[in-house]
Design an enzyme around this catalytic site. Structure first.
Site, PDB file in Angstrom:
ATOM      1  N   ASP A  93       3.838  -4.097  -5.831  1.00 53.86           N
ATOM      2  CA  ASP A  93       4.428  -5.348  -5.334  1.00 53.86           C
ATOM      3  C   ASP A  93       5.950  -5.259  -5.358  1.00 53.86           C
ATOM      4  O   ASP A  93       6.619  -5.673  -4.410  1.00 53.86           O
ATOM      5  CB  ASP A  93       3.982  -6.537  -6.197  1.00 53.86           C
ATOM      6  CG  ASP A  93       2.613  -7.075  -5.774  1.00 53.86           C
ATOM      7  OD1 ASP A  93       2.097  -6.621  -4.726  1.00 53.86           O
ATOM      8  OD2 ASP A  93       2.060  -7.938  -6.484  1.00 53.86           O
TER       9      ASP A  93
ATOM     10  N   GLU B  12       0.836  -1.210   0.000  1.00 52.47           N
ATOM     11  CA  GLU B  12       0.000   0.000   0.000  1.00 52.47           C
ATOM     12  C   GLU B  12       0.871   1.260   0.000  1.00 52.47           C
ATOM     13  O   GLU B  12       0.561   2.241  -0.685  1.00 52.47           O
ATOM     14  CB  GLU B  12      -0.934   0.018   1.215  1.00 52.47           C
ATOM     15  CG  GLU B  12      -1.969  -1.101   1.241  1.00 52.47           C
ATOM     16  CD  GLU B  12      -2.856  -1.094   0.009  1.00 52.47           C
ATOM     17  OE1 GLU B  12      -3.211  -0.007  -0.476  1.00 52.47           O
ATOM     18  OE2 GLU B  12      -3.193  -2.184  -0.490  1.00 52.47           O
TER      19      GLU B  12
HETATM   20 ZN   LIG Z   1      -2.544  -2.535  -4.592  1.00 57.35          ZN
END
Ligand SMILES: [Zn+2]
Length: 418
Positions: free
Chosen positions: A361, A280
């Site tokens: 990621d 996030e």
């Molecule tokens: Zn995401």
């Protein structure tokens, strides 16, 4: 009075509807065909029973989506070519003069009300039918009604002043009213983002500051590593409504808050929560959120400029079933009809969004542990009964996140570059 726009609208609506139904049917077929075998890369981590639950849940949701879609098409046709907007306008013209702000506000609010009323049975079925059947719903009927009342009040308090301002500008600002409306809209959206976490969200959920323990320590160190300043880490009682877990950021600048659902924290180990949060943070640090806001501001400017052109043309109204032109009717028509013309843009925005998920990621992997993120994602797929075997075309069209198998494979690759 049907004209070229009528046929264009019907063609766009027809093409979008057929495509949506076809994609949904493909999704149900694909997921059901792969129901009896867990994909090889998940065979150690996801039991067959969980995989089958995910298949059934996905099929049930998609089937409901198809009903929702058909109802939506009927409602859209009723409002436009069926003359419902015109009928509501006529009814309100007995109380307020057509073209006044009062008439416009009454017309738009009654349209929203009718739409919400028609959508209610499906929302009820989704919550107390499907979500309950698969063990996700924690909402009581009492809470559902309380939410509905609160949402309606918040919507009225926040929406009516905006509506009044927009209708006033449309009436007063001449040819370039849309530029003024755009400025108000952008300012309004920015203000909303700022007041939302502190003023609106606490109306629906409890937020408890998380200051002690292993998780708080890990999060504090992660924020420091990433150079991120926030005004606090909060635990939200998401379990009040649903057992689905989540984590998100709200707010702007120094008022940014990090919110973790209690359902997430109870299922994941602290290092796994840390990895999810690092993802996030990646969205934030890579400016995904700022870019998203800039992009929506640009799109709304373009959309308003187009409406600025259409609003003076008689054929725009008569082609879509409205006999008495008014600013409010133009707004309603435009908002309802536009998505049908933009439907085939969806795969592009979905693709853009999936690319940003990979980027976040990669950020998470460089600031937290890749293996923990993998483990966390697999747990979340399992707990949320997310399908591991979506139809590739359905996924390419709609999915904001990469399909599970591809995402996990990419993480494994980043973990051990070879
Ligand atoms: Zn995401």
């Amino acid at each position: 009075m049907p004209n070229a726009l009528t046929w264009l609208f019907l063609a766009a609506l027809g093409a979008a509807t057929v495509t949506r139904l076809w994609l949904a049917a493909r999704q149900i077929r694909h997921v059901s065909a792969h129901r009896n075998a867990v994909p090889a890369s998940f065979s150690d981590s996801i039991p067959l029973a969980a995989h089958q639950k995910a298949a059934d849940y996905t099929a049930a949701k998609t089937r409901l989506g198809m009903i929702d879609l058909v109802v939506g098409v009927v409602v859209l046709l009723a409002f436009t070519l069926g003359g419902l907007i015109q009928a509501l306008s006529n009814e309100w013209s007995k109380v307020f003069a057509v073209g006044t702000i009062a008439h416009g506000t009454a017309l738009l609010l009654s349209i929203v009300f009718v739409q919400a009323l028609i959508g209610l049975p499906l929302v009820l079925y989704r919550t107390f039918g499907i979500e309950a059947r698969f063990g996700f719903n924690r909402m009581t009927l009492k809470l559902f009604i309380a939410d509905l009342v609160r949402q309606a009040l918040v919507g009225l308090i926040l929406g009516v002043p905006l509506l009044l301002a927009v209708l006033w500008l449309m009436g007063k600002m001449g040819t370039y009213w849309w530029a003024y409306v755009w400025l108000v809209w952008v300012g309004y959206s920015a203000a909303l983002v700022m007041i939302y976490p502190a003023l609106i969200m606490p109306l629906f959920n409890k937020f408890t500051p998380l200051t002690e323990g292993e998780l708080a320590g890990r999060v504090a160190r992660l924020l420091e590593r990433c150079g991120f300043k926030s005004s606090g880490l909060f635990l939200m009682d998401g379990s009040k409504r649903s057992s689905h877990g989540n984590a998100f950021f709200t707010g702007f600048g120094a008022a940014k808050r990090i919110v973790l659902f209690d359902t997430l924290v109870s299922r994941l180990q602290p290092p796994e929560v840390e990895a999810v949060l690092a993802h996030e943070l990646g969205h934030y640090r890579l400016h995904h959120i700022t870019k998203q806001m800039l992009l929506s501001a640009l799109i709304s400017l373009a959309v308003l400029a187009v409406l600025g052109q259409l609003i003076e043309r008689q054929w725009f109204y008569s082609g879509l079933g409205v006999g008495t032109p008014s600013h409010a009717a133009a707004l309603a028509l435009f908002m309802m009809v536009l998505p049908e013309f933009l439907f085939f843009v969806q795969p592009l925005t979905s693709r853009y969004s999936r690319r940003r998920e990979y980027e976040a990621d990669a950020y998470a992997v460089s600031h937290a542990n890749a293996a923990e993120l993998e483990r966390a994602l697999v747990k979340l797929y399992k707990d949320n009964a997310a399908t591991l075997t979506p139809d590739p075309l359905h996924s390419a069209f709609y999915d904001s996140h990469p399909p599970a198998a591809l995402r996990i494979a990419r993480l494994a690759q980043m973990r051990s570059p070879s």
